[in-house]
Motif scaffolding. Structure first.
Motif, PDB file in Angstrom:
ATOM      1  N   TRP A 190      26.868  -5.370  12.195  1.00 41.22           N
ATOM      2  CA  TRP A 190      27.762  -6.190  12.121  1.00 41.22           C
ATOM      3  C   TRP A 190      27.599  -7.205  12.500  1.00 41.22           C
ATOM      4  N   ASN A 191      26.661  -7.297  13.348  1.00 44.19           N
ATOM      5  CA  ASN A 191      26.852  -8.735  13.910  1.00 44.19           C
ATOM      6  C   ASN A 191      26.413  -9.536  13.052  1.00 44.19           C
ATOM      7  N   PHE A 192      24.747  -9.394  12.243  1.00 41.00           N
ATOM      8  CA  PHE A 192      24.209  -9.850  11.302  1.00 41.00           C
ATOM      9  C   PHE A 192      24.964 -10.661  10.366  1.00 41.00           C
ATOM     10  N   VAL A 193      25.701  -9.587  10.218  1.00 46.83           N
ATOM     11  CA  VAL A 193      26.295 -10.000   8.244  1.00 46.83           C
ATOM     12  C   VAL A 193      27.791 -10.328   8.903  1.00 46.83           C
ATOM     13  N   ARG A 194      28.394 -10.470  10.154  1.00 47.95           N
ATOM     14  CA  ARG A 194      29.123 -12.061  10.203  1.00 47.95           C
ATOM     15  C   ARG A 194      28.907 -13.007  10.390  1.00 47.95           C
ATOM     16  N   ASN A 195      27.231 -13.314  10.055  1.00 52.00           N
ATOM     17  CA  ASN A 195      26.545 -14.517  11.030  1.00 52.00           C
ATOM     18  C   ASN A 195      26.109 -15.043   9.640  1.00 52.00           C
ATOM     19  N   CYS A 196      25.695 -13.699   8.539  1.00 51.16           N
ATOM     20  CA  CYS A 196      25.430 -14.139   7.436  1.00 51.16           C
ATOM     21  C   CYS A 196      27.042 -15.111   6.491  1.00 51.16           C
ATOM     22  N   LEU A 220      25.886 -10.466  -2.014  1.00 53.32           N
ATOM     23  CA  LEU A 220      24.757  -9.895  -1.601  1.00 53.32           C
ATOM     24  C   LEU A 220      25.983  -8.421  -1.550  1.00 53.32           C
ATOM     25  N   THR A 221      25.379  -7.162  -1.748  1.00 54.76           N
ATOM     26  CA  THR A 221      25.832  -5.898  -2.273  1.00 54.76           C
ATOM     27  C   THR A 221      25.656  -5.163  -0.109  1.00 54.76           C
ATOM     28  N   PHE A 222      26.497  -3.784  -0.565  1.00 56.46           N
ATOM     29  CA  PHE A 222      25.701  -3.768   1.398  1.00 56.46           C
ATOM     30  C   PHE A 222      24.019  -3.402   1.496  1.00 56.46           C
ATOM     31  N   ALA A 223      23.682  -2.434   0.371  1.00 54.45           N
ATOM     32  CA  ALA A 223      23.036  -2.012   0.941  1.00 54.45           C
ATOM     33  C   ALA A 223      21.577  -2.970   0.584  1.00 54.45           C
ATOM     34  N   MET A 224      21.995  -4.335  -0.481  1.00 53.83           N
ATOM     35  CA  MET A 224      21.231  -5.646  -0.261  1.00 53.83           C
ATOM     36  C   MET A 224      21.172  -6.475   1.562  1.00 53.83           C
ATOM     37  N   PHE A 225      22.101  -6.301   2.493  1.00 52.13           N
ATOM     38  CA  PHE A 225      22.697  -7.358   3.389  1.00 52.13           C
ATOM     39  C   PHE A 225      21.736  -5.905   4.910  1.00 52.13           C
ATOM     40  N   TYR A 226      21.661  -4.385   4.394  1.00 54.51           N
ATOM     41  CA  TYR A 226      20.455  -3.763   4.799  1.00 54.51           C
ATOM     42  C   TYR A 226      19.654  -3.583   4.970  1.00 54.51           C
ATOM     43  N   GLN A 227      18.766  -3.756   3.987  1.00 53.11           N
ATOM     44  CA  GLN A 227      17.833  -4.386   3.745  1.00 53.11           C
ATOM     45  C   GLN A 227      16.982  -5.357   4.218  1.00 53.11           C
ATOM     46  N   LEU A 228      17.275  -6.115   3.976  1.00 54.00           N
ATOM     47  CA  LEU A 228      17.499  -8.389   4.900  1.00 54.00           C
ATOM     48  C   LEU A 228      17.276  -6.929   6.544  1.00 54.00           C
ATOM     49  N   PHE A 229      18.375  -6.903   6.803  1.00 57.01           N
ATOM     50  CA  PHE A 229      18.456  -6.764   8.345  1.00 57.01           C
ATOM     51  C   PHE A 229      17.222  -5.955   9.097  1.00 57.01           C
ATOM     52  N   ASN A 230      16.222  -4.604   8.577  1.00 61.90           N
ATOM     53  CA  ASN A 230      15.817  -4.501   8.065  1.00 61.90           C
ATOM     54  C   ASN A 230      14.353  -4.897   8.639  1.00 61.90           C
ATOM     55  N   LEU A 231      14.550  -6.018   8.095  1.00 58.70           N
ATOM     56  CA  LEU A 231      13.219  -6.418   6.953  1.00 58.70           C
ATOM     57  C   LEU A 231      12.919  -7.547   8.443  1.00 58.70           C
ATOM     58  N   ILE A 232      13.916  -8.092   8.770  1.00 56.86           N
ATOM     59  CA  ILE A 232      13.877  -8.964   9.881  1.00 56.86           C
ATOM     60  C   ILE A 232      13.619  -8.418  11.182  1.00 56.86           C
ATOM     61  N   LYS A 233      14.050  -6.928  11.759  1.00 60.83           N
ATOM     62  CA  LYS A 233      13.460  -6.281  12.226  1.00 60.83           C
ATOM     63  C   LYS A 233      11.373  -5.967  12.820  1.00 60.83           C
ATOM     64  N   ILE A 246      13.021 -13.574   2.752  1.00 64.28           N
ATOM     65  CA  ILE A 246      13.853 -14.288   1.517  1.00 64.28           C
ATOM     66  C   ILE A 246      12.624 -13.896   0.430  1.00 64.28           C
ATOM     67  N   ASN A 247      11.623 -14.694   0.737  1.00 66.42           N
ATOM     68  CA  ASN A 247      10.377 -14.727  -0.246  1.00 66.42           C
ATOM     69  C   ASN A 247      10.013 -13.273  -0.456  1.00 66.42           C
ATOM     70  N   ASP A 248       9.867 -12.540   0.890  1.00 67.03           N
ATOM     71  CA  ASP A 248       9.421 -10.981   0.348  1.00 67.03           C
ATOM     72  C   ASP A 248      10.264 -10.400  -0.326  1.00 67.03           C
ATOM     73  N   LEU A 249      11.332 -10.264   0.278  1.00 67.85           N
ATOM     74  CA  LEU A 249      12.497  -9.260  -0.915  1.00 67.85           C
ATOM     75  C   LEU A 249      12.915  -9.864  -2.441  1.00 67.85           C
ATOM     76  N   SER A 250      11.668 -11.089  -3.021  1.00 72.88           N
ATOM     77  CA  SER A 250      11.629 -11.866  -4.057  1.00 72.88           C
ATOM     78  C   SER A 250      13.184 -12.030  -4.431  1.00 72.88           C
ATOM     79  N   TRP A 251      14.247 -12.835  -3.775  1.00 70.77           N
ATOM     80  CA  TRP A 251      15.035 -12.660  -3.857  1.00 70.77           C
ATOM     81  C   TRP A 251      15.152 -14.622  -4.476  1.00 70.77           C
ATOM     82  N   SER A 252      16.033 -15.567  -4.727  1.00 65.75           N
ATOM     83  CA  SER A 252      16.141 -16.630  -4.499  1.00 65.75           C
ATOM     84  C   SER A 252      17.126 -17.512  -3.191  1.00 65.75           C
ATOM     85  N   LEU A 253      16.283 -18.811  -3.367  1.00 69.86           N
ATOM     86  CA  LEU A 253      16.556 -18.791  -1.806  1.00 69.86           C
ATOM     87  C   LEU A 253      17.976 -20.094  -2.041  1.00 69.86           C
TER      88      LEU A 253
END
Length: 277
Positions: free
Chosen positions: A216-222, A262-275, A248-255
């Motif tokens: 949730w700290n990550f989402v707030r920062n986004c 972003l939906t919740f699922a997208m935030f969680y996907q991004l969070f886990n990829l960063i980890k 962002i490129n790894d997820l094939s999202w637009s820069l």
């Protein structure tokens, strides 16, 4: 109890600005709040901000136990006098934001008892109170809150809308959220400048989240700067623009994608990829 306006006159009470007080004086609205909360006689209730006790009076008549939290010490004798007949009521003179919720619930309610929160919240600290409730959401069955209409709409907001923010994501992950009804300013004294809404949160008991505080700290920062693209906020969060671009490129999202897309699922996907990067 007597009419709310008579109670105010009886005790020569006036709203205290620093506590954001606006006393609800329409008993019909109070009845609608209780109906929205869908309480059962075996349930427990935590009320935030008892005021002069009219909502409290309704709650103690339909549930097994009510714990009401009131920060204004001058209202405590009023509540004790007007509600002295009720043995299923605990009045606590404290600031809800500093209260140990786990301790209160373990001491005042039965094990496995369904606990609901019902409150008419002060506008100026609504988000702080809701955040505390969400951080302790596993203790509750539902939340029924009267808040500023504009804030209620944000809590229910969907992706790709301007009012969608980190609390929209958080509220809708933990709960099914809906606005039950609006309350016009003339139902309060003093009269506020804005319309209120009663919003109902039905807790989803199936939620499960690894490292919730970090996430949730990550989402707030986004959402740190909503005028910026996700890549800008992510660069600040990571302190590394190149890494932000890579994930962002790894997820094939637009820069140029923005956080509100972003939906919740997208935030969680991004969070886990960063980890794992």
């Amino acid at each position: 109890m007597e009419n709310p306006k008579k109670i105010l006159k009886k005790y020569d009470l006036h709203a205290v600005k620093k506590f954001g007080q606006n006393f609800l004086v329409n008993n019909n609205i109070i009845d609608k709040i209780v109906k929205t909360a869908n309480l059962k006689d075996k349930d427990g209730v935590i009320e935030i901000g008892a005021g002069i006790g009219h909502l409290t009076n309704k709650l103690v008549n339909v549930t097994q136990k009510v714990v009401t939290i009131e920060i204004d010490k001058k209202l405590i004798p009023v509540l004790q006098s007007e509600l002295k007949a009720y043995q299923n009521l605990k009045i606590i003179n404290e600031d809800f934001l500093t209260l140990n919720l786990k301790k209160i619930i373990s001491e005042e309610f039965k094990i496995n008892q369904k606990i609901h929160v019902v409150a008419n919240l002060p506008y100026y600290i609504t988000s702080q109170i809701v955040l505390k409730l969400l951080e302790n959401i596993e203790m509750f069955d539902s939340l029924t809150l009267m808040i500023q209409k504009e804030v209620a709409q944000r809590f229910c907001a969907k992706p790709k809308t301007k009012i969608y923010n980190n609390l929209s994501v958080m509220c809708q992950f933990y709960c099914d959220v809906k606005i039950a009804f609006d309350v016009s300013p003339h139902n309060f004294t003093p009269t506020p400048n804005v319309t209120s809404s009663v919003i109902y949160f039905k807790v989803n008991p199936k939620f499960q989240l690894d490292e919730p505080q970090l996430f949730w700290n990550f989402v707030r920062n986004c959402f740190f700067n909503k005028r910026k693209t996700l890549i800008n906020n992510l660069s600040i969060y990571l302190n590394n623009k190149e890494k932000a671009v890579n994930v962002i490129n790894d997820l094939s999202w637009s820069l140029t994608i923005r956080s509100e897309e972003l939906t919740f699922a997208m935030f969680y996907q991004l969070f886990n990829l960063i980890k794992i990067k």
